[in-house]
Write a protein that holds these residues in place. Sequence first.
Motif, PDB file in Angstrom:
ATOM      1  N   UNK A   1       0.665 180.861 -35.851  1.00 30.18           N
ATOM      2  CA  UNK A   1      -0.260 180.695 -35.257  1.00 30.18           C
ATOM      3  C   UNK A   1      -1.635 181.028 -36.245  1.00 30.18           C
ATOM      4  N   UNK A   2      -1.576 182.081 -37.049  1.00 29.43           N
ATOM      5  CA  UNK A   2      -2.449 182.660 -37.849  1.00 29.43           C
ATOM      6  C   UNK A   2      -2.321 181.818 -39.194  1.00 29.43           C
ATOM      7  N   UNK A   3      -1.395 181.307 -39.792  1.00 30.80           N
ATOM      8  CA  UNK A   3      -1.365 180.588 -40.978  1.00 30.80           C
ATOM      9  C   UNK A   3      -1.848 179.057 -40.646  1.00 30.80           C
ATOM     10  N   UNK A   4      -1.608 178.657 -39.675  1.00 28.24           N
ATOM     11  CA  UNK A   4      -2.280 177.192 -39.113  1.00 28.24           C
ATOM     12  C   UNK A   4      -3.654 177.258 -39.030  1.00 28.24           C
ATOM     13  N   UNK A   5      -4.406 178.280 -38.464  1.00 25.73           N
ATOM     14  CA  UNK A   5      -5.783 178.491 -38.394  1.00 25.73           C
ATOM     15  C   UNK A   5      -6.387 178.753 -39.511  1.00 25.73           C
ATOM     16  N   UNK A   6      -5.581 179.476 -40.373  1.00 23.67           N
ATOM     17  CA  UNK A   6      -6.333 179.476 -41.903  1.00 23.67           C
ATOM     18  C   UNK A   6      -6.592 178.097 -42.569  1.00 23.67           C
ATOM     19  N   UNK A   7      -5.434 177.457 -42.394  1.00 24.92           N
ATOM     20  CA  UNK A   7      -5.664 175.972 -42.989  1.00 24.92           C
ATOM     21  C   UNK A   7      -6.276 174.863 -42.123  1.00 24.92           C
ATOM     22  N   UNK A   8      -6.665 175.146 -40.712  1.00 21.97           N
ATOM     23  CA  UNK A   8      -7.608 174.445 -40.098  1.00 21.97           C
ATOM     24  C   UNK A   8      -6.523 173.387 -39.447  1.00 21.97           C
ATOM     25  N   UNK A   9      -5.416 173.394 -39.340  1.00 24.04           N
ATOM     26  CA  UNK A   9      -4.568 172.574 -38.576  1.00 24.04           C
ATOM     27  C   UNK A   9      -3.943 173.139 -37.198  1.00 24.04           C
ATOM     28  N   UNK A  10      -3.389 172.297 -36.543  1.00 20.57           N
ATOM     29  CA  UNK A  10      -2.607 172.851 -35.434  1.00 20.57           C
ATOM     30  C   UNK A  10      -1.531 173.514 -35.906  1.00 20.57           C
ATOM     31  N   UNK A  11      -0.782 174.431 -34.985  1.00 22.03           N
ATOM     32  CA  UNK A  11       0.515 175.095 -35.665  1.00 22.03           C
ATOM     33  C   UNK A  11       1.491 173.972 -35.787  1.00 22.03           C
ATOM     34  N   UNK A  12       1.461 172.837 -34.793  1.00 19.82           N
ATOM     35  CA  UNK A  12       2.626 171.860 -35.096  1.00 19.82           C
ATOM     36  C   UNK A  12       2.541 171.115 -36.010  1.00 19.82           C
TER      37      UNK A  12
END
Length: 671
Positions: free
Chosen positions: A57-68
């Motif tokens: 969840x945190x890494x996806x937020x960093x990259x500006x994408x959804x977790x999926x």
Amino acid sequence: MKDTFYISTPIYYPSGSWHIGTCYTTVICDSIARFNRMQGKDVFFLTGTDEHGQKVEAKAKEKGVTPKQYVDEIVADLKNIWQLLDINYSRFIRTTDEDHAKTVQYIFKRLYEQGDIYKSVYEGLYCTHCESFFTETQLVDGKCPDCGREVHHEREESYFFRLSKYADKILQLYQDNPEFLQPKTRVNEMINNFIKPGLQDLCVSRTSVKWGIPVDFDKEHTVYVWIDALSNYISALGYHNGDETLFNKFWPCDLHMTGKEIIRFHAIIWPAILMALDLPLPKRIYGHGWLLVGGDKLSKSKQDKINTELTDPKDFVARYGKDSLRYYLLREIPFGTDGVYSNENFLNRINSDLSNDLGNLVSRTTAMINQNFDGVLLEPADKDEIDNELISMVSELYDVVAKDIEEINVPRALQDIFKVVGRANKYIDETTPWVLAKDPAKKGRLQTVLYNLSEVIRICASLLLAFIPSSATQILACYSINADDVNLLEAKNFGGLKAGTKVIKSQPIFPRIDVKKELKEIEDLMIKRHKESQKSAYKPENAQNGDENKAKDNKKSGEICEHPDEINIDEFFKVELRVAKVISCEKVEKSDKLLKLQLSLGYEERQVVSGIAKYYTPEELVGKKVVLVANLKPAKLRGVLSQGMILCGEEGDNVKLVEPDMSLPEGSRIR
């Protein structure tokens, strides 16, 4: 003999960085699965990815994408690696799969309704990296017992699984089924470290994490990692998510293979969940050791530790072929204990076993059949007592290897196969077929020698299909044998090759490697990659404008040491700079220059080794905020893992930390 076989790897966390350690478990399971298929069994081989949780969840937020979106790309890369390594799984399960979610929600609700899950408040110690809760007694030196990182206090409403209720039953399981958990050292570890100190009820939901499977009767809660992840072993078979044909056919699992760092989840929590569900338990759980990568070298150009050992499986396949890596992982690593990888050890093993022993045996035998009998295998005509030992060894080989596999000892299985390969090479020296070929009166004897050698090759290659499938297929093709048609129960008997078989001269399957030259090439490659990863985006304005004289003056004053190549803005944004807080610091043993810092990024903790001991004491650093290069490939300095690099400014002999504004929260990205 049981006609089905179910084997599983643990499901892998999508970290985005795959290495040969990741491949280790999967290659082992693939080989055991292949061996069982070749015995005529119906095999189900499961692997996959564990995609939910706080870190994703945190890494996806960093990259500006959804977790999926974040995990989709990483999973595609892992599947590509499995294809490169000939991993022949039955299903690749993802915890984001819809059928898996249905199973997890069914299990959670059923356990809640029967009283094995209850709602309470969790307050205790939590490791973000492992996504696990621990008691004080479970910590090692105050840190996570699995990864060694710092833990922190958390409090939130959660659902709990009554794990404590099953402590006595699990002890009884170990006592009544001594083969259930292997190697046997893992049993004592589970009892002494976890069960005897007192099993605590297990937190199985979170309200602070939304990326996961929702609790369908309480939408504020998300199912927490272990009920989600562990249930994949039955959700993949259709348990309460649709057609249960596979579940009825293959459960209970014959073998769960997993790394020792997560063995307690498989050996304690998973059996307890199954007991609560009134389901049969797996027959065996095996917790293997780690593959450790050593051999760091000192680069004179950088004067810091650079890891020059290959770790990317794609590098191995590109340079040496898929089977070289498969063979090394299966043969070299002591099963059940830790193994250490080095480039030199890898190259020497491939040269010794695959090139010198197996490759030479196949090459010499097929070449002599073509030179002396126009590529046609003739029946034995003139036997000798010297043949008997070789024939006896190869006739017994299937039973020996089958016992090794049954005992989950893959390295020993390969060792036993290569004992026969070695004996066949010795047999060539003893029978001197090149001398027999010169005497027409000894043609019958030559026919016999070459037939015996061919049968050794056929039987050994048939067994090796489970371990190095691509190369073994090539070898069998020399004797017009289709690898897809090989059934070990039929192929094991000496005398299977028919007279008149067309034999094709083998091309070099494992070309011999110049070890000294190859080690130098690998070192140069890894140093080059290290330099590229260390390039700074900073370039003085005067140097950018071509003011060479001023740049030289700056260099003399110590302002800069070298000018990296220019990079564009896209390359710069690949460098991930984040605010981190120093939560503890200590000197690295036997080093006057290095400090080991534990850093908090808010969403996780990192360990970084920095050469600033000359300029700061550990006490000065605790509490400071620093700038961390967060996406730098981990490396070892003096044998200590460093997961990033902190930024410093340098003027002459003076070094100062680059300190961000203290108001910036931990984990903030610096742009």
